[in-house]
Design a protein around this motif. Structure first.
Motif, PDB file in Angstrom:
ATOM      1  N   VAL A 117      -5.591   8.514  11.800  1.00 21.01           N
ATOM      2  CA  VAL A 117      -5.755   8.882  10.520  1.00 21.01           C
ATOM      3  C   VAL A 117      -4.954   7.762   9.530  1.00 21.01           C
ATOM      4  CG1 VAL A 117      -5.487  10.413   8.592  1.00 21.01           C
ATOM      5  CG2 VAL A 117      -6.361  11.240  10.852  1.00 21.01           C
ATOM      6  N   ARG A 118      -5.689   7.187   8.814  1.00 21.06           N
ATOM      7  CA  ARG A 118      -4.968   6.195   7.841  1.00 21.06           C
ATOM      8  C   ARG A 118      -5.199   6.696   6.322  1.00 21.06           C
ATOM      9  NH1 ARG A 118      -3.549   2.498  11.642  1.00 21.06           N
ATOM     10  NH2 ARG A 118      -4.606   2.011  13.265  1.00 21.06           N
ATOM     11  N   VAL A 119      -4.498   5.981   5.282  1.00 17.87           N
ATOM     12  CA  VAL A 119      -4.662   6.278   3.962  1.00 17.87           C
ATOM     13  C   VAL A 119      -4.705   4.824   3.473  1.00 17.87           C
ATOM     14  CG1 VAL A 119      -3.656   7.202   1.806  1.00 17.87           C
ATOM     15  CG2 VAL A 119      -3.500   8.341   4.179  1.00 17.87           C
ATOM     16  N   SER A 120      -5.804   4.568   2.556  1.00 13.93           N
ATOM     17  CA  SER A 120      -5.710   3.294   1.848  1.00 13.93           C
ATOM     18  C   SER A 120      -6.000   3.490   0.318  1.00 13.93           C
ATOM     19  CB  SER A 120      -6.929   2.210   2.521  1.00 13.93           C
ATOM     20  OG  SER A 120      -6.617   2.219   3.843  1.00 13.93           O
ATOM     21  N   PRO A 121      -5.244   2.902  -0.658  1.00 13.27           N
ATOM     22  CA  PRO A 121      -5.633   3.050  -2.049  1.00 13.27           C
ATOM     23  C   PRO A 121      -6.861   1.758  -2.001  1.00 13.27           C
ATOM     24  CG  PRO A 121      -3.781   1.730  -1.491  1.00 13.27           C
ATOM     25  CD  PRO A 121      -4.010   2.203  -0.266  1.00 13.27           C
ATOM     26  N   VAL A 122      -7.972   2.389  -3.066  1.00 14.52           N
ATOM     27  CA  VAL A 122      -8.666   1.540  -3.317  1.00 14.52           C
ATOM     28  C   VAL A 122      -9.166   1.600  -4.938  1.00 14.52           C
ATOM     29  CG1 VAL A 122      -9.912   1.109  -1.229  1.00 14.52           C
ATOM     30  CG2 VAL A 122     -10.636   2.880  -2.416  1.00 14.52           C
ATOM     31  N   ARG A 123      -9.661   0.794  -5.521  1.00 12.64           N
ATOM     32  CA  ARG A 123     -10.030   1.011  -7.006  1.00 12.64           C
ATOM     33  C   ARG A 123     -11.659   1.673  -6.723  1.00 12.64           C
ATOM     34  NH1 ARG A 123     -12.352   1.447 -11.317  1.00 12.64           N
ATOM     35  NH2 ARG A 123     -12.000   0.348 -13.042  1.00 12.64           N
ATOM     36  N   PHE A 174       1.172   6.947  -6.647  1.00 13.22           N
ATOM     37  CA  PHE A 174      -0.207   7.608  -6.880  1.00 13.22           C
ATOM     38  C   PHE A 174       0.219   9.097  -6.883  1.00 13.22           C
ATOM     39  CE2 PHE A 174      -4.003  10.008  -6.066  1.00 13.22           C
ATOM     40  CZ  PHE A 174      -4.888   9.480  -6.304  1.00 13.22           C
ATOM     41  N   ARG A 175       1.107   9.333  -5.764  1.00 13.15           N
ATOM     42  CA  ARG A 175       1.194  10.755  -5.352  1.00 13.15           C
ATOM     43  C   ARG A 175       2.330  11.402  -6.388  1.00 13.15           C
ATOM     44  NH1 ARG A 175       0.683  10.599   0.935  1.00 13.15           N
ATOM     45  NH2 ARG A 175      -1.694  10.823   1.090  1.00 13.15           N
ATOM     46  N   ARG A 176       3.224  10.414  -6.690  1.00 12.25           N
ATOM     47  CA  ARG A 176       4.533  10.913  -7.586  1.00 12.25           C
ATOM     48  C   ARG A 176       3.930  11.265  -8.991  1.00 12.25           C
ATOM     49  NH1 ARG A 176       7.359   7.497 -10.262  1.00 12.25           N
ATOM     50  NH2 ARG A 176       6.882   5.833  -8.760  1.00 12.25           N
ATOM     51  N   THR A 177       3.017  10.532  -9.554  1.00 20.28           N
ATOM     52  CA  THR A 177       2.699  10.423 -10.745  1.00 20.28           C
ATOM     53  C   THR A 177       1.377  11.502 -11.013  1.00 20.28           C
ATOM     54  OG1 THR A 177       1.394   8.390 -10.763  1.00 20.28           O
ATOM     55  CG2 THR A 177       3.775   8.372 -11.267  1.00 20.28           C
ATOM     56  N   GLY A 178       0.742  11.985  -9.889  1.00 21.97           N
ATOM     57  CA  GLY A 178      -0.420  12.557 -10.163  1.00 21.97           C
ATOM     58  C   GLY A 178      -1.762  11.661 -10.362  1.00 21.97           C
ATOM     59  N   GLY A 179      -1.735  10.623  -9.748  1.00 19.94           N
ATOM     60  CA  GLY A 179      -2.551   9.673  -9.637  1.00 19.94           C
ATOM     61  C   GLY A 179      -2.690   8.522 -10.735  1.00 19.94           C
ATOM     62  N   THR A 180      -1.551   8.330 -11.414  1.00 18.68           N
ATOM     63  CA  THR A 180      -1.566   7.183 -12.384  1.00 18.68           C
ATOM     64  C   THR A 180      -0.647   6.099 -11.424  1.00 18.68           C
ATOM     65  OG1 THR A 180      -1.699   8.625 -14.226  1.00 18.68           O
ATOM     66  CG2 THR A 180      -0.546   6.308 -14.732  1.00 18.68           C
ATOM     67  N   LEU A 201      -7.609   4.577  -9.036  1.00 16.86           N
ATOM     68  CA  LEU A 201      -7.625   4.358  -7.789  1.00 16.86           C
ATOM     69  C   LEU A 201      -8.059   5.677  -7.202  1.00 16.86           C
ATOM     70  CD1 LEU A 201      -4.127   2.444  -7.049  1.00 16.86           C
ATOM     71  CD2 LEU A 201      -6.548   1.515  -7.010  1.00 16.86           C
ATOM     72  N   VAL A 202      -8.275   5.861  -6.030  1.00 12.39           N
ATOM     73  CA  VAL A 202      -8.589   7.053  -5.150  1.00 12.39           C
ATOM     74  C   VAL A 202      -7.581   6.480  -3.870  1.00 12.39           C
ATOM     75  CG1 VAL A 202     -10.677   7.938  -6.210  1.00 12.39           C
ATOM     76  CG2 VAL A 202     -10.717   6.229  -4.038  1.00 12.39           C
ATOM     77  N   LEU A 203      -7.332   7.505  -3.102  1.00 12.99           N
ATOM     78  CA  LEU A 203      -6.971   7.340  -1.766  1.00 12.99           C
ATOM     79  C   LEU A 203      -7.668   7.672  -0.673  1.00 12.99           C
ATOM     80  CD1 LEU A 203      -3.192   8.506  -2.377  1.00 12.99           C
ATOM     81  CD2 LEU A 203      -3.989   6.448  -2.828  1.00 12.99           C
ATOM     82  N   LEU A 204      -8.217   6.576   0.159  1.00 11.50           N
ATOM     83  CA  LEU A 204      -9.059   7.022   1.445  1.00 11.50           C
ATOM     84  C   LEU A 204      -8.140   7.534   2.584  1.00 11.50           C
ATOM     85  CD1 LEU A 204     -11.301   3.666   1.420  1.00 11.50           C
ATOM     86  CD2 LEU A 204     -11.750   5.941   0.152  1.00 11.50           C
ATOM     87  N   HIS A 205      -8.708   8.882   3.079  1.00 11.19           N
ATOM     88  CA  HIS A 205      -8.197   9.413   4.228  1.00 11.19           C
ATOM     89  C   HIS A 205      -9.167   9.127   5.221  1.00 11.19           C
ATOM     90  CE1 HIS A 205      -4.697  11.877   2.763  1.00 11.19           C
ATOM     91  NE2 HIS A 205      -5.443  11.368   1.530  1.00 11.19           N
ATOM     92  N   ASN A 220       0.815  -1.197  -0.066  1.00  8.93           N
ATOM     93  CA  ASN A 220      -0.146   0.171  -0.015  1.00  8.93           C
ATOM     94  C   ASN A 220       0.800   1.274  -0.037  1.00  8.93           C
ATOM     95  OD1 ASN A 220      -2.530  -1.136  -0.098  1.00  8.93           O
ATOM     96  ND2 ASN A 220      -2.818  -1.088   2.109  1.00  8.93           N
ATOM     97  N   ASP A 221       2.054   1.267   0.681  1.00  6.07           N
ATOM     98  CA  ASP A 221       2.795   2.596   0.723  1.00  6.07           C
ATOM     99  C   ASP A 221       3.381   2.640  -0.664  1.00  6.07           C
ATOM    100  OD1 ASP A 221       2.415   2.787   3.565  1.00  6.07           O
ATOM    101  OD2 ASP A 221       4.071   1.561   4.310  1.00  6.07           O
TER     102      ASP A 221
END
Length: 136
Positions: free
Chosen positions: A41-47, A12-18, A28-32, A5-6
């Motif tokens: 507070v946690r961050v999870s990538p999900v489809r 995701f953040r380095r490429t602007g979401g790709t 993907l979106v990143l859930l906060h 996940n990390d």
């Protein structure tokens, strides 16, 4: 799983979401989200699948017998922020879909090209929850 996940979050953040890893692309979106018990507070990538009001997400956890931790966190604290490839940071309210709405949302996941979601459903006895992240 944390390292995986990390790495996804970093890409995701380095490429602007790709996210090229595992062929995620810009899906993907990143859930906060806030821990239901811990309050952390946690961050999870999900489809995610875009809708008119926001995004659909499925608590599939690869077909595991239990729901992912983020699902329980969204039930406890449904007002969250997500990071998206196209809209940046967005405030959303998570709504668990039920009945026909859930089934229609789930059908959208299983019909995605190259989708593994149908195989996830075959691996578990639970009904995989589908949520809509509605813009606030």
């Amino acid at each position: 799983m944390s390292d995986w996940n990390d790495e996804i979050i970093e890409e995701f953040r380095r490429t602007g979401g790709t996210v090229e890893r595992a062929g995620f692309g810009r899906d993907l979106v990143l859930l906060h989200h806030v821990g239901a018990r811990s309050g952390e507070v946690r961050v999870s990538p999900v489809r995610a699948i875009p809708t008119d009001d926001g995004w659909l997400i499925a608590a599939s956890k690869g077909g595991a017998p239990d729901n992912p931790a983020w699902f329980h966190n969204l039930v406890a604290h449904p007002d969250i922020e997500i990071e998206t490839p196209d809209d940046g940071n967005v405030g959303v309210h998570a709504v668990r879909l039920t009945g026909a709405a859930r089934d229609e949302g789930w059908a959208r996941f299983t019909s995605l090209p190259g989708s593994s979601f149908a195989s996830y459903e075959a691996k578990t006895d639970r009904v995989i929850p589908v949520l809509e992240l509605r813009r606030r």
